[in-house]
Design an enzyme around this catalytic site. Sequence first.
Site, mmCIF file in Angstrom:
data_model
loop_
_atom_site.group_PDB
_atom_site.id
_atom_site.type_symbol
_atom_site.label_atom_id
_atom_site.label_comp_id
_atom_site.label_asym_id
_atom_site.label_seq_id
_atom_site.Cartn_x
_atom_site.Cartn_y
_atom_site.Cartn_z
ATOM 1 N N LEU A 1 0.877 -1.164 0.000
ATOM 2 C CA LEU A 1 0.000 0.000 0.000
ATOM 3 C C LEU A 1 0.916 1.216 0.000
ATOM 4 C CD1 LEU A 1 -2.758 -1.016 2.551
ATOM 5 C CD2 LEU A 1 -3.190 -0.167 0.246
ATOM 6 N N SER A 2 0.892 1.978 -1.085
ATOM 7 C CA SER A 2 1.833 3.088 -1.240
ATOM 8 C C SER A 2 1.658 4.132 -0.149
ATOM 9 C CB SER A 2 1.654 3.739 -2.613
ATOM 10 O OG SER A 2 1.944 2.836 -3.648
#
Length: 389
Positions: A93-94
Site C-alpha cells: 500500500l503506497s
Amino acid sequence: MTEGVDPAGRRAALDAAMEEGGAWPAGSPWVREAMAAVPRDAFAPERLWRWDGRAYVPLDRGADERGWADELFDGIHDAAVTQVDGGLPSSSLSAPAVVADMLDSLRLEPGHRVWDIGTGQGWTAALAAWRSGPGLVVSTEVDEHLAAFARQRLAAAGLDVEVVTGNATGAEVPGGGQVDRIHATYALEAVPWAWVEAVRPGGRIVYPWGLLGHVALTVADDGKSATGWVQGLAQFMADRTGPTPAPTGHTAYTAVRGTAEPDTERVLQRDLSPLESDWDLRFALRVAVPDAVLLTGRDDDGVNAWAHDGNRSWAAFTARGDGTVVLYQGGPRRIGDDVMIAWAQWEELGRPDRYDYGITVTPTSQWAWQGSPDGSRWPITQQPAPARS
C-alpha cells in the site's frame, strides 16, 4: 488481539500529519476528501510485513493489532508492505503522501475514463473511482490473488471498478478505446508506446520511473508523442514482467567484484559527502548513468562510495581523510569514471534539482531531458532498475 486501537483516531492523526507536512495538494482538494471517504486501512490485508533489520517478518492483525496499525498509520511517507516473495516485497500500500502527489499530478476530473495499472490492494483505483464516477475506472493486476482481494475490497466500499487480471505492460486498454488518464503504480524504465496510444490527445500518464521518481506525461495533440516533468521522488515496486532488477547492498557489490584486483587506480580531489545526502545529485546521476548502483558509507576518513552495474564492472571510492579520494575500478567498463563525468556535467548545468528534469516519449525513442525537451538529453533504454532494499 490488542485492545485500544481506534481506526478513526488513527485516520485523523494521519490526516493531521499530512496537513502538517504540507502533503495535501492545494490544487486538488478532492484528494483529501477521497482519502477520508475511502480510507487506506479499508484496503489493508490482515497480514502486513515489517522489516526487522535483517528480513521481512509477518505482522498479523489478529495477533498484534496495535503493531499492525502502527505499520499502516505511522508514516505519511512510508509504504506498508502487503506481500513478500522470495524474501523481497512484491506489493504494498503506497505511502499516503506519494499517492496524494501522484493523484494531484494526474489532474483527474469527474467523468474521466481511467486505466489504473497495477491494482495491488485496489486503493488507488478506489480513489480514482471516487473522483471519476461509477464504471469509469478499469484496473489491471498481473497477480490473480491480489486482483481477487482488490475486487472484494472495492465491492465492500461500494465502488464500481472493473479489475482485470493480466500483464498491462505494453497492452491495450481492457475493453478497447482510449482513456483520459493512465495511473501506473509500478516502476518502469521505459514507457510502453501502447500506453501513449491508449490515451486521448491532451490526456495524462502518471507513472513511477526507474524506482526513483514519478513523472507526469501529457499526450500531444497529434498523438505522436508524450512529454512531461518529473513530479517528485518516490520508490515503487518494479515491473514484475520486466528485466530482473539489479540487486542492491554491499553483498551485491561484492558479488560483482569478487576477488578481482583493480585494473586502475587514481586520486581524485573530491568530497563524496554529497553522494550521501544530496538527492538532486543522486537523481542526476540516476538519469545519466541509469544502470549504476551507488552505495555510500562513512568512516573516520570521511564518506566512501561504491558503484557497480550488476554485471561485471565495479568501482570503489576510498576517502583518505585529507580531502582526496582514491578511485579503484575493475571490469570491462570504467563505471566510476561514468559517475564522475555525470557529476561534473550536473555541476556545469548549475546543479539543477529533480524538478528541472522531464521525459519525452515517441514511437521509436524516449529520453530524459533537463531544462526543456530540447535541452540536455539522455537516452532511455530498458535497463534493470535497482531493487528496493
